[in-house]
Design a protein around this motif. Structure first.
Motif, mmCIF file in Angstrom:
data_model
loop_
_atom_site.group_PDB
_atom_site.id
_atom_site.type_symbol
_atom_site.label_atom_id
_atom_site.label_comp_id
_atom_site.label_asym_id
_atom_site.label_seq_id
_atom_site.Cartn_x
_atom_site.Cartn_y
_atom_site.Cartn_z
ATOM 1 N N SER A 92 -4.777 -10.066 18.439
ATOM 2 C CA SER A 92 -6.152 -9.608 18.294
ATOM 3 C C SER A 92 -6.642 -10.109 16.947
ATOM 4 N N SER A 140 -7.984 -9.660 14.177
ATOM 5 C CA SER A 140 -8.521 -8.734 13.196
ATOM 6 C C SER A 140 -7.848 -8.864 11.839
ATOM 7 N N ASN A 179 -22.057 -4.016 17.175
ATOM 8 C CA ASN A 179 -21.002 -5.013 17.038
ATOM 9 C C ASN A 179 -21.175 -6.095 18.095
ATOM 10 N N LYS A 234 -19.299 -9.636 19.616
ATOM 11 C CA LYS A 234 -18.152 -10.547 19.660
ATOM 12 C C LYS A 234 -18.596 -11.826 20.376
ATOM 13 N N HIS A 236 -17.205 -16.014 21.241
ATOM 14 C CA HIS A 236 -16.147 -17.018 21.109
ATOM 15 C C HIS A 236 -16.493 -18.264 21.898
ATOM 16 N N SER A 270 -13.148 -17.330 17.401
ATOM 17 C CA SER A 270 -13.619 -15.987 17.724
ATOM 18 C C SER A 270 -14.401 -15.409 16.541
ATOM 19 N N ASN A 285 -16.513 -11.895 15.081
ATOM 20 C CA ASN A 285 -16.736 -10.451 15.193
ATOM 21 C C ASN A 285 -17.803 -10.074 14.171
#
Length: 327
Positions: free
Chosen positions: A28, A30, A250, A252, A254, A263, A265
């Motif tokens: 993920s 992050s 938020n 997202k 990609h 990607s 965020n």
């Protein structure tokens, strides 16, 4: 302790010494893991991570723990997990919350006569080790694993290149965040900064408000939470390549190019844009405010002509998009 000694001997004899810094991304996108080499106590490792605006690693899933193996280091490395505040109850040191995942070795944690309060992980990629132990926090380990934010812009804005170099740049208007710098450029990502309300003539503080992704003849413009997509030629000629998901404040996004997925965020509340990628084709082939992604932080500040900028201001302003109007 005998089992631990045997594992140390096996790891030491079967792998060469590792470089001082290596990076790996979680499944993920992050966090990025970074090694700080020792010898270091737990507090030493914690201090080194926090000096880089990171924290001692707190893997919270099988995927995250498995990602540590890709660091290709040997031996014991500190994690950000302790029972210093609650004897026998291990928590994350940053927020004192109970751990949600563990990979303890059999029989661990076992209190260690009340002296082993800090967690570490034994790493060895060849033999598939990423197993947790406990040690006295004052013991010396081979180093620590830092958990850092992914690359991108955050705050006012604080930047971090793909190779992990952190810096602050107070630009205004549009800049090239990163792009494909091969002979046949396939994509381009620009980002817009504007002055914050608390800026003064003597101290300009900016924030990220928008970004624009162009892949082939397709584009997506994210302005706050407003998303506009389309084709540069007015007609979509290729299959859709930019994917966007929106939830609350938020977004997202990609896209994939040359078997590499990028990607994004975007968190409007923080005016933060985190960026990561998965793939090897573009190693050393990117350019812009996020560097060239070749694994070397020392050459991240390259101007468009590939010369090395003398300072952050020169580097940042060299990537300003002068023919693009601010909102």
């Amino acid at each position: 302790m005998m089992l631990r000694l045997l594992l140390i001997l096996a790891v030491t004899s079967l792998i060469q010494a590792a470089p001082n810094e290596r990076f790996v991304e979680e499944t993920s996108p992050s966090n990025v893991y970074r090694v700080v080499e020792g010898p270091l106590t737990w507090n030493d490792a914690k201090a080194k991570c926090e000096a880089m605006d990171c924290k001692l690693a707190q893997p919270k899933s099988v995927q995250a723990n498995d990602a540590l193996k890709a660091l290709l280091v040997k031996g014991y490395y500190w994690l950000g997990i302790t029972d210093l505040n609650h004897e026998g109850r291990f928590t994350y040191y940053t927020d004192d919350q109970d751990i949600v995942y563990d990979n303890w070795n059999a029989g661990v944690p076992n209190n260690g006569n009340g002296t082993e309060h800090c967690a570490n992980v034994i790493l060895h990629s060849t033999f598939n080790y990423s197993t947790w132990f406990t040690s006295n926090c004052s013991e010396v380990n081979e180093g620590g694993i830092c958990e850092c934010r992914t690359s991108g812009a955050s705050g006012d804005p604080h930047m971090r290149t793909f190779d992990g170099r952190a810096y602050t740049f107070q630009g205004i208007c549009w800049y090239t965040l990163f792009k494909d710098c091969t002979d046949k450029s396939r994509f381009d990502v620009t980002i817009m900064f504007e002055p914050r309300e608390d800026s003064t003539p003597d101290q300009v503080r900016t924030r990220t408000i928008a970004f624009n992704v162009t892949v082939g003849n397709q584009y997506a413009i994210v302005n706050g939470l407003d998303v506009t997509t389309g084709s540069t030629g007015g007609k979509m000629t290729d299959a859709k390549v930019i994917t966007i998901q929106q939830e609350d404040k938020n977004i997202k996004l990609h896209f994939t190019s040359k078997n590499t997925t990028f990607s994004f965020n975007w968190t409007l509340r923080l005016h933060a844009l985190d960026v990561s990628y998965n793939g090897s084709f573009y190693k050393g082939k990117l350019c812009g405010l996020m560097g060239n992604a070749d694994g070397d932080t020392r050459n991240d500040f390259q101007n468009p002509d590939r010369s090395i900028a003398k300072d952050v201001l020169e580097f940042g302003e060299s990537w300003k998009v002068n023919d693009k109007k601010c909102f």
